[in-house]
Design an enzyme around this catalytic site. Structure first.
Site, short mmCIF file in Angstrom:
data_model
loop_
_atom_site.label_atom_id
_atom_site.label_comp_id
_atom_site.label_asym_id
_atom_site.label_seq_id
_atom_site.Cartn_x
_atom_site.Cartn_y
_atom_site.Cartn_z
N HIS A 80 -3.03 -3.20 12.06
CA HIS A 80 -2.86 -1.61 11.51
C HIS A 80 -2.49 -2.83 10.28
CE1 HIS A 80 -0.92 2.09 9.88
NE2 HIS A 80 0.44 1.90 10.01
N HIS B 21 2.73 1.69 4.24
CA HIS B 21 1.61 1.81 4.78
C HIS B 21 1.10 2.83 5.05
CE1 HIS B 21 3.70 2.92 9.39
NE2 HIS B 21 4.23 2.95 8.12
N CYS C 27 -6.07 2.13 6.49
CA CYS C 27 -4.35 1.18 6.33
C CYS C 27 -4.75 0.34 5.67
CB CYS C 27 -3.78 1.61 7.48
SG CYS C 27 -4.55 0.58 9.14
#
Length: 225
Positions: free
Chosen positions: A55, A67, A156
């Site tokens: 991530h 994010h 992401c």
């Protein structure tokens, strides 16, 4: 034919990654993140290793991280108090299914979710030079809010590479597509899907819902290979 192939790739990637998301985000709860090296600077690109994926986020300073994360809640409510709460597994998974996400700002602890943080590790292998930190942070802040989501085309990693290098890309997507290509090139995949289609016809009868996939899916795999 290209649209059909893209649709099939999207659905296959969704099925493969829903389990990944659930397992990766339920390993442990938010805790104090582990980060070695010099203090974080505004505009740094942060990576948080999960079980089977990574991530990404952009550090904004003052212990805040921007994010992109799947989240169904923005489609259901405008209550800012609820929207600011940490994204739960259910919110994430349903958001992924409905391709709904948001670029949000969370604390460093909530972003890391107890995992070790890696800083600017992409810089060495990126095709473009990293933008100045302040510009990176401003680009991230400008995108805060609800956005469409795609596991392959807008995740992401696309968000952070757009912010830091002015060019959206995802190494994880590229690796996943290479894996799919290797499956498609394997002629056994065509035989397996064809056999499964025949079995569905035998058990559920001859109907558009069983006949069309039996023909179209193996044919698409054969053409793509």
């Amino acid at each position: 034919m290209i649209n059909l192939f893209t649709f099939l790739v999207e659905k296959l990637s969704l099925l493969c990654n829903l389990k990944v998301f659930f397992a990766a985000t339920s390993v442990q709860g938010p805790d104090r993140p582990t980060q070695r090296g010099p203090p974080l600077r505004r505009g740094d690109l942060l990576e948080v290793p999960r079980t089977l994926f990574t991530h990404f986020g952009i550090y904004l300073g003052d212990n805040k991280v921007a994010h992109l994360i799947p989240d169904i809640l923005p489609m259901l409510t405008h209550d800012r108090r609820l929207l600011r709460s940490v994204v739960t597994n259910k919110r994430l998974i349903v958001g992924c299914v409905y391709k709904c996400a948001s670029v949000r700002v969370d604390t460093l602890e909530d972003f890391a979710y107890g995992s070790r943080i890696l800083v600017n590790r992409m810089d060495g292998g990126a095709a473009a030079k990293a933008l100045p930190g302040e510009e990176v942070a401003r680009r991230a802040e400008a995108l805060v809010g609800s956005v469409p989501y795609s596991l392959l085309w807008n995740n992401c990693e696309h968000f952070v590479t757009h912010c830091r290098y002015a060019s959206a890309a995802s190494r994880q997507t590229e690796q996943f597509c290479e894996y799919l290509k290797s499956l498609i090139r394997d002629q056994r995949s065509i035989l397996v899907t064809g056999m499964l289609g025949i079995v569905s016809i035998v058990f559920f009868g001859m109907a558009p819902s069983t006949t069309l996939p039996t023909i179209l899916i193996p044919f698409t795999l054969w053409m793509a290979g």
